[in-house]
Design a protein around this motif. Sequence first.
Motif, PDB file in Angstrom:
ATOM      1  N   PRO A  52      -2.678   9.399  15.420  1.00  0.00           N
ATOM      2  CA  PRO A  52      -2.954   8.123  16.081  1.00  0.00           C
ATOM      3  C   PRO A  52      -4.332   8.127  16.725  1.00  0.00           C
ATOM      4  O   PRO A  52      -4.814   9.165  17.189  1.00  0.00           O
ATOM      5  CB  PRO A  52      -1.851   8.031  17.140  1.00  0.00           C
ATOM      6  N   GLU A  53      -4.970   6.971  16.728  1.00  0.00           N
ATOM      7  CA  GLU A  53      -6.267   6.811  17.378  1.00  0.00           C
ATOM      8  C   GLU A  53      -6.293   5.443  18.044  1.00  0.00           C
ATOM      9  O   GLU A  53      -6.054   4.418  17.396  1.00  0.00           O
ATOM     10  CB  GLU A  53      -7.395   6.921  16.355  1.00  0.00           C
ATOM     11  N   PHE A  64      -6.385   4.620   6.715  1.00  0.00           N
ATOM     12  CA  PHE A  64      -5.830   4.412   8.050  1.00  0.00           C
ATOM     13  C   PHE A  64      -5.133   3.060   8.126  1.00  0.00           C
ATOM     14  O   PHE A  64      -5.521   2.094   7.474  1.00  0.00           O
ATOM     15  CB  PHE A  64      -6.873   4.577   9.161  1.00  0.00           C
ATOM     16  N   VAL A  65      -4.060   3.040   8.917  1.00  0.00           N
ATOM     17  CA  VAL A  65      -3.248   1.846   9.134  1.00  0.00           C
ATOM     18  C   VAL A  65      -3.675   1.225  10.456  1.00  0.00           C
ATOM     19  O   VAL A  65      -3.745   1.916  11.481  1.00  0.00           O
ATOM     20  CB  VAL A  65      -1.749   2.198   9.184  1.00  0.00           C
ATOM     21  N   VAL A  66      -3.977  -0.064  10.452  1.00  0.00           N
ATOM     22  CA  VAL A  66      -4.374  -0.780  11.659  1.00  0.00           C
ATOM     23  C   VAL A  66      -3.193  -1.612  12.144  1.00  0.00           C
ATOM     24  O   VAL A  66      -2.642  -2.418  11.375  1.00  0.00           O
ATOM     25  CB  VAL A  66      -5.588  -1.698  11.396  1.00  0.00           C
ATOM     26  N   ALA A  67      -2.798  -1.393  13.396  1.00  0.00           N
ATOM     27  CA  ALA A  67      -1.666  -2.115  13.984  1.00  0.00           C
ATOM     28  C   ALA A  67      -2.159  -3.294  14.798  1.00  0.00           C
ATOM     29  O   ALA A  67      -3.237  -3.245  15.400  1.00  0.00           O
ATOM     30  CB  ALA A  67      -0.853  -1.172  14.863  1.00  0.00           C
ATOM     31  N   ALA A 102      -8.686   3.050  19.809  1.00  0.00           N
ATOM     32  CA  ALA A 102     -10.032   2.632  20.203  1.00  0.00           C
ATOM     33  C   ALA A 102      -9.969   1.133  20.473  1.00  0.00           C
ATOM     34  O   ALA A 102      -9.241   0.690  21.346  1.00  0.00           O
ATOM     35  CB  ALA A 102     -11.022   2.974  19.101  1.00  0.00           C
ATOM     36  N   SER A 103     -10.733   0.335  19.748  1.00  0.00           N
ATOM     37  CA  SER A 103     -10.629  -1.118  19.906  1.00  0.00           C
ATOM     38  C   SER A 103      -9.327  -1.632  19.316  1.00  0.00           C
ATOM     39  O   SER A 103      -8.821  -2.680  19.700  1.00  0.00           O
ATOM     40  CB  SER A 103     -11.820  -1.807  19.235  1.00  0.00           C
ATOM     41  N   THR A 104      -8.769  -0.884  18.352  1.00  0.00           N
ATOM     42  CA  THR A 104      -7.451  -1.172  17.795  1.00  0.00           C
ATOM     43  C   THR A 104      -6.659   0.120  17.749  1.00  0.00           C
ATOM     44  O   THR A 104      -7.212   1.206  17.886  1.00  0.00           O
ATOM     45  CB  THR A 104      -7.560  -1.750  16.359  1.00  0.00           C
ATOM     46  N   LEU A 105      -5.349  -0.007  17.561  1.00  0.00           N
ATOM     47  CA  LEU A 105      -4.500   1.170  17.380  1.00  0.00           C
ATOM     48  C   LEU A 105      -4.436   1.474  15.894  1.00  0.00           C
ATOM     49  O   LEU A 105      -3.965   0.658  15.104  1.00  0.00           O
ATOM     50  CB  LEU A 105      -3.097   0.903  17.929  1.00  0.00           C
ATOM     51  N   ASP A 106      -4.958   2.648  15.517  1.00  0.00           N
ATOM     52  CA  ASP A 106      -4.985   3.065  14.118  1.00  0.00           C
ATOM     53  C   ASP A 106      -4.144   4.319  13.942  1.00  0.00           C
ATOM     54  O   ASP A 106      -3.990   5.122  14.862  1.00  0.00           O
ATOM     55  CB  ASP A 106      -6.416   3.382  13.664  1.00  0.00           C
ATOM     56  N   PHE A 121       0.890  -1.166   0.000  1.00  0.00           N
ATOM     57  CA  PHE A 121       0.000   0.000   0.000  1.00  0.00           C
ATOM     58  C   PHE A 121       0.919   1.205   0.000  1.00  0.00           C
ATOM     59  O   PHE A 121       1.558   1.505   1.009  1.00  0.00           O
ATOM     60  CB  PHE A 121      -0.893  -0.003   1.239  1.00  0.00           C
ATOM     61  N   GLY A 122       0.990   1.910  -1.138  1.00  0.00           N
ATOM     62  CA  GLY A 122       1.955   3.001  -1.234  1.00  0.00           C
ATOM     63  C   GLY A 122       3.354   2.451  -1.004  1.00  0.00           C
ATOM     64  O   GLY A 122       3.766   1.496  -1.650  1.00  0.00           O
ATOM     65  N   SER A 123       4.079   3.020  -0.050  1.00  0.00           N
ATOM     66  CA  SER A 123       5.423   2.532   0.278  1.00  0.00           C
ATOM     67  C   SER A 123       5.418   1.532   1.427  1.00  0.00           C
ATOM     68  O   SER A 123       6.477   1.072   1.847  1.00  0.00           O
ATOM     69  CB  SER A 123       6.342   3.716   0.607  1.00  0.00           C
ATOM     70  N   LEU A 124       4.244   1.178   1.936  1.00  0.00           N
ATOM     71  CA  LEU A 124       4.156   0.189   3.019  1.00  0.00           C
ATOM     72  C   LEU A 124       4.104  -1.221   2.448  1.00  0.00           C
ATOM     73  O   LEU A 124       3.388  -1.477   1.478  1.00  0.00           O
ATOM     74  CB  LEU A 124       2.907   0.431   3.865  1.00  0.00           C
ATOM     75  N   ASP A 125       4.854  -2.129   3.055  1.00  0.00           N
ATOM     76  CA  ASP A 125       4.755  -3.533   2.690  1.00  0.00           C
ATOM     77  C   ASP A 125       4.739  -4.374   3.964  1.00  0.00           C
ATOM     78  O   ASP A 125       4.631  -3.831   5.072  1.00  0.00           O
ATOM     79  CB  ASP A 125       5.883  -3.953   1.739  1.00  0.00           C
ATOM     80  N   GLU A 126       4.854  -5.681   3.824  1.00  0.00           N
ATOM     81  CA  GLU A 126       4.718  -6.563   4.980  1.00  0.00           C
ATOM     82  C   GLU A 126       5.830  -6.376   6.016  1.00  0.00           C
ATOM     83  O   GLU A 126       5.682  -6.791   7.166  1.00  0.00           O
ATOM     84  CB  GLU A 126       4.680  -8.018   4.541  1.00  0.00           C
ATOM     85  N   THR A 127       6.939  -5.753   5.644  1.00  0.00           N
ATOM     86  CA  THR A 127       8.042  -5.543   6.575  1.00  0.00           C
ATOM     87  C   THR A 127       7.947  -4.206   7.306  1.00  0.00           C
ATOM     88  O   THR A 127       8.722  -3.947   8.223  1.00  0.00           O
ATOM     89  CB  THR A 127       9.394  -5.601   5.842  1.00  0.00           C
ATOM     90  N   SER A 128       7.019  -3.356   6.913  1.00  0.00           N
ATOM     91  CA  SER A 128       6.912  -2.017   7.509  1.00  0.00           C
ATOM     92  C   SER A 128       6.338  -2.105   8.915  1.00  0.00           C
ATOM     93  O   SER A 128       5.284  -2.718   9.119  1.00  0.00           O
ATOM     94  CB  SER A 128       6.022  -1.119   6.653  1.00  0.00           C
ATOM     95  N   PRO A 129       6.988  -1.490   9.900  1.00  0.00           N
ATOM     96  CA  PRO A 129       6.426  -1.487  11.257  1.00  0.00           C
ATOM     97  C   PRO A 129       5.219  -0.556  11.348  1.00  0.00           C
ATOM     98  O   PRO A 129       5.158   0.463  10.665  1.00  0.00           O
ATOM     99  CB  PRO A 129       7.582  -0.982  12.124  1.00  0.00           C
ATOM    100  N   ALA A 130       4.260  -0.944  12.176  1.00  0.00           N
ATOM    101  CA  ALA A 130       3.072  -0.117  12.387  1.00  0.00           C
ATOM    102  C   ALA A 130       3.275   0.735  13.632  1.00  0.00           C
ATOM    103  O   ALA A 130       2.669   0.506  14.690  1.00  0.00           O
ATOM    104  CB  ALA A 130       1.828  -0.988  12.511  1.00  0.00           C
ATOM    105  N   THR A 131       4.157   1.713  13.510  1.00  0.00           N
ATOM    106  CA  THR A 131       4.399   2.680  14.571  1.00  0.00           C
ATOM    107  C   THR A 131       4.131   4.073  14.023  1.00  0.00           C
ATOM    108  O   THR A 131       4.209   4.300  12.799  1.00  0.00           O
ATOM    109  CB  THR A 131       5.847   2.610  15.086  1.00  0.00           C
ATOM    110  N   LEU A 132       3.854   4.996  14.911  1.00  0.00           N
ATOM    111  CA  LEU A 132       3.549   6.360  14.478  1.00  0.00           C
ATOM    112  C   LEU A 132       4.732   6.964  13.737  1.00  0.00           C
ATOM    113  O   LEU A 132       4.566   7.580  12.672  1.00  0.00           O
ATOM    114  CB  LEU A 132       3.174   7.224  15.683  1.00  0.00           C
ATOM    115  N   ALA A 133       5.943   6.781  14.265  1.00  0.00           N
ATOM    116  CA  ALA A 133       7.128   7.357  13.631  1.00  0.00           C
ATOM    117  C   ALA A 133       7.331   6.788  12.232  1.00  0.00           C
ATOM    118  O   ALA A 133       7.652   7.517  11.290  1.00  0.00           O
ATOM    119  CB  ALA A 133       8.364   7.101  14.491  1.00  0.00           C
ATOM    120  N   SER A 134       7.137   5.482  12.083  1.00  0.00           N
ATOM    121  CA  SER A 134       7.348   4.846  10.788  1.00  0.00           C
ATOM    122  C   SER A 134       6.321   5.302   9.761  1.00  0.00           C
ATOM    123  O   SER A 134       6.664   5.609   8.610  1.00  0.00           O
ATOM    124  CB  SER A 134       7.293   3.326  10.928  1.00  0.00           C
TER     125      SER A 134
END
Length: 201
Positions: A65-66, A84-87, A68-72, A40-53
């Motif tokens: 960042p949000e 939105f990215v779901v971690a 709720a039931s998940t970290l988005d 997705f864009g420059s994100l792939d399976e190795t990309s960490p789901a952190t705010l900085a990344s």
Amino acid sequence: MRALCVIAVAGCWTTSTSGAPPQAPAPSRASDLVITEDRFGSLDETSPATLASVREQFPDLDIRPENASTLDYRAFAGSDELFFVVADESFSILDVQATSPRVVSRVHDWRVGSAFRDGRLISKCECWGDNPTCYHRGEHVAVNFDMPCFGAVDARDFSVLDGRAPRRVIWSPKPFGSREIDGVDDVRNIDPADGSDDDDF
């Protein structure tokens, strides 16, 4: 003198053809948000789901960042939410959900807000909350529709989806049909008479 020139040229040729190490994908801009099977864009399976990344990968977007039931991590261009990215619990990407027609999918040309024409390609729908998320098993891209989950989708005939506009196009690092998510139910085994589920999932 002529021999020295030949040696110098040969040395330059050897240097210029040596293999360069592979480079990481360049950060994405709002103008080149593209979904493929692999990313997705420059994100792939190795990309960490952190705010900085996520902020590093989308430097021209406002990433909020949000929790709720998940970290988005929700991506905005001005006041428009694009995706939105779901971690997951290990800060890996669970999925990325496009919410804007500005995100283009190269997989079946599915897009938020554009009429869906590929009911014949769908092999399964699952209830994500109150709405169905539908996909071809083994692919990395799915569509979510703003319609009731129970009773509206017949697992024997997904043509009911044709003509409807997806409200989200979803990319997953793992193929759909290969993962289990808490709170997700499949439509296939729902009894519309009483809402019971014969596989307890």
